[in-house]
Design an enzyme around this catalytic site. Structure first.
Site, PDB file in Angstrom:
ATOM      1  N   SER A 120      18.953 -59.512 -34.321  1.00 46.88           N
ATOM      2  CA  SER A 120      19.909 -58.875 -33.419  1.00 46.88           C
ATOM      3  C   SER A 120      21.166 -59.743 -33.232  1.00 46.88           C
ATOM      4  O   SER A 120      21.798 -60.091 -34.219  1.00 46.88           O
ATOM      5  CB  SER A 120      19.195 -58.571 -32.100  1.00 46.88           C
ATOM      6  OG  SER A 120      19.961 -57.725 -31.305  1.00 46.88           O
TER       7      SER A 120
ATOM      8  N   ASP B 245      18.155 -47.144 -34.780  1.00 49.30           N
ATOM      9  CA  ASP B 245      18.779 -48.315 -34.165  1.00 49.30           C
ATOM     10  C   ASP B 245      20.290 -48.121 -34.179  1.00 49.30           C
ATOM     11  O   ASP B 245      20.856 -47.843 -35.249  1.00 49.30           O
ATOM     12  CB  ASP B 245      18.369 -49.556 -34.988  1.00 49.30           C
ATOM     13  CG  ASP B 245      18.982 -50.858 -34.476  1.00 49.30           C
ATOM     14  OD1 ASP B 245      19.700 -50.829 -33.453  1.00 49.30           O
ATOM     15  OD2 ASP B 245      18.747 -51.896 -35.113  1.00 49.30           O
TER      16      ASP B 245
ATOM     17  N   HIS C 164      14.987 -50.879 -32.715  1.00 52.31           N
ATOM     18  CA  HIS C 164      15.594 -52.187 -32.495  1.00 52.31           C
ATOM     19  C   HIS C 164      14.666 -53.114 -31.710  1.00 52.31           C
ATOM     20  O   HIS C 164      13.943 -52.672 -30.830  1.00 52.31           O
ATOM     21  CB  HIS C 164      16.916 -52.018 -31.733  1.00 52.31           C
ATOM     22  CG  HIS C 164      17.737 -53.271 -31.718  1.00 52.31           C
ATOM     23  ND1 HIS C 164      18.440 -53.693 -32.817  1.00 52.31           N
ATOM     24  CD2 HIS C 164      17.927 -54.213 -30.770  1.00 52.31           C
ATOM     25  CE1 HIS C 164      19.041 -54.836 -32.537  1.00 52.31           C
ATOM     26  NE2 HIS C 164      18.747 -55.174 -31.305  1.00 52.31           N
TER      27      HIS C 164
END
Ligand SMILES: *[C@@H]1O[C@H](CO)[C@@H](O)[C@H](O)[C@H]1NC(C)=O
Ligand SMILES: *[C@@H]1O[C@H](CO)[C@@H](O)[C@H](O)[C@H]1NC(C)=O
Ligand SMILES: *[C@@H]1O[C@H](CO)[C@@H](O)[C@H](O)[C@H]1NC(C)=O
Ligand SMILES: *[C@@H]1O[C@H](CO)[C@@H](O)[C@H](O)[C@H]1NC(C)=O
Length: 406
Positions: free
Chosen positions: A194, A346, A376
């Protein structure tokens, strides 16, 4: 008292509402994902409410709930785990115990959390998922692993988190540090999930293009990374605006805290009208209409962004340390072997997909795993209290790739 009861009641109603929000059909363990999603959505909405009535900043409720406790480094029969600092930045080291004739590979891991949350050594309840990941990596690859606890926004805004990572990386890549830990200078990878992927991708670009560094990275591994803040209206931003797990709103609110406390920025980003005049040249570098495979473009229509709507111009929005995707080919072609994981469901999906296309066009060797039922942040759900098979699958893919390629 009355006020607390009211808050509790409100939270229950929100949770009961969000738990019935539909999630994509092909998702594995749908009820677990629904619960995670409902908890996050309830928190986000309550946080927004608290912020609007002036009780606390948007991120505060998240950091209170994800109340991170420091966990002592725990060594096991295979790996010595210890906390230390590199150039004053806390790092957690994982050093394999078994004897080795050869120098070892190394992995530097940068954790996610929108630059605002998260840690590689602290955990919510039982075991920090990334602590587990790094320990498994060290054991499986017989590698030295370094987890970096860079400072977080909003207390430390851009570029402090980035600079913290750079300073750890520079220190680690010095011959004398590598020699101290018995690391092979030709087998070093930097990884991140991320926003950790954003930092890792930016750092790799800087190191590989800087002739001052003799030791470079052999590889980078980016797990559902965020890679740009230039265009926040890509097909994945639109299709997964409401999540699951990460909504567009939450990503923007938290992500903006990395840059500023000025709410005008997040308001402009929501409308995708935040980029300043003179940034037009960046749009061709992130143009989804050019770089996204047909399959993901679907019926979406590309619209040229509106520039210069913000009265305060944030020149940092042009910075490729923030948007590694908005870097030209001459800088990309020096990048090392790359592994990218993207998840279908996502909002950040298209950042990863476009980076894969751009890197391949620039001649970089890329391995790409697209997780069709992925959401995610799954790597953060690998330990109790929320244990998702999806997290385990991504972990296995990542470690297998490292084993074969580092
Ligand atoms: C240590 O390594 C061995 C061999 O890989 C493995 O079977 C064992 O489970 C490991 N121990 C721990 C605590 O991870
Ligand atoms: C983006 O790509 C589309 C289609 O390839 C093209 O029509 C458009 O002009 C491009 N825009 C920018 C800013 O590069
Ligand atoms: C920018 O400033 C002008 C003039 O001061 C004002 O009218 C306008 O509303 C402002 N725009 C934004 C987005 O704040
Ligand atoms: C690519 O970017 C670098 C650094 O931003 C810049 O110095 C260089 O001139 C750019 N090259 C091209 C072809 O635009």
């Amino acid at each position: 008292m009355g006020y607390k009861t009211l808050c509790f009641g409100l939270t229950c109603i929100l949770f009961a509402y969000f738990i019935y929000v539909p999630i994509p059909e092909n998702i594995d363990e749908p009820w677990k994902v629904r619960i995670v999603d409902a908890v996050i959505k309830t928190t986000s909405l309550t946080a927004m409410l608290f912020e609007n009535i002036g009780l606390m900043g948007y991120e505060k409720l998240f950091s209170t709930l994800v109340k991170l406790d420091y966990t002592q480094p725990i060594s096991d029969e295979n790996v010595t785990v210890m906390d230390t600092t590199f150039t004053d930045i806390p790092v957690r080291l994982y050093l394999p115990k078994r004897k080795s004739e050869r120098q070892r590979p190394a992995v530097i891991f940068i954790h996610g959390g929108a630059f605002v949350l998260g840690s590689c050594s602290k955990c919510i309840l039982w075991q920090a998922p990334l602590d587990l990941l790094n320990r498994l990596t060290a054991n499986k690859l017989d590698a030295v692993v370094v987890g970096v606890d860079y400072r977080l926004a909003p207390q430390y805004q851009f570029p402090t988190p980035y600079e913290d990572v750079i300073s750890v990386v520079k220190f680690f890549l010095e011959d004398k540090t590598l020699a101290e830990y018995g690391v092979d200078p030709t087998r070093i990878c930097i990884s991140g999930d991320s926003s950790g992927g954003t930092l890792a991708a930016g750092v790799v670009q800087q190191i590989q293009n800087d002739p001052e560094f003799k030791n470079k990275f052999k590889a980078q591994a980016l797990i559902y990374p965020g890679l740009q803040l230039v265009d926040i209206s890509m097909p994945s931003h639109q299709e997964y605006e409401h999540g699951p797990v990460l909504s567009r709103n939450m990503a923007i609110e938290l992500g903006c805290l990395y840059l500023t406390n000025d709410k005008a920025l997040s308001q402009a980003i929501r409308k995708n009208q935040h980029m300043p005049h003179g940034s037009g040249h960046l749009f061709k570098l992130v143009n989804w209409s050019t770089f996204l495979p047909e399959k993901y473009r679907k019926q979406h229509v590309y619209t040229e962004p509106v520039l210069g709507r913000l009265n305060t111009s944030f020149s940092i929005l042009l910075d490729n340390r923030l948007s590694p995707l908005a870097t030209n080919d001459s800088q990309l072609q020096n990048l090392p072997l790359t592994y990218v994981v993207t998840c279908q469901h996502d909002i950040l999906r298209d950042d990863g997909l476009i980076y894969v296309s751009r890197l391949r066009n620039a001649g970089v060797k890329v391995s790409h795993d697209h997780i069709e039922d992925g959401v995610h942040g799954a790597l953060s759900f690998m330990t109790l209290p929320v244990y998702l098979q999806l997290g385990i699958r991504i972990k296995d893919k990542y470690i297998n790739w490292l084993e074969e390629n580092l």
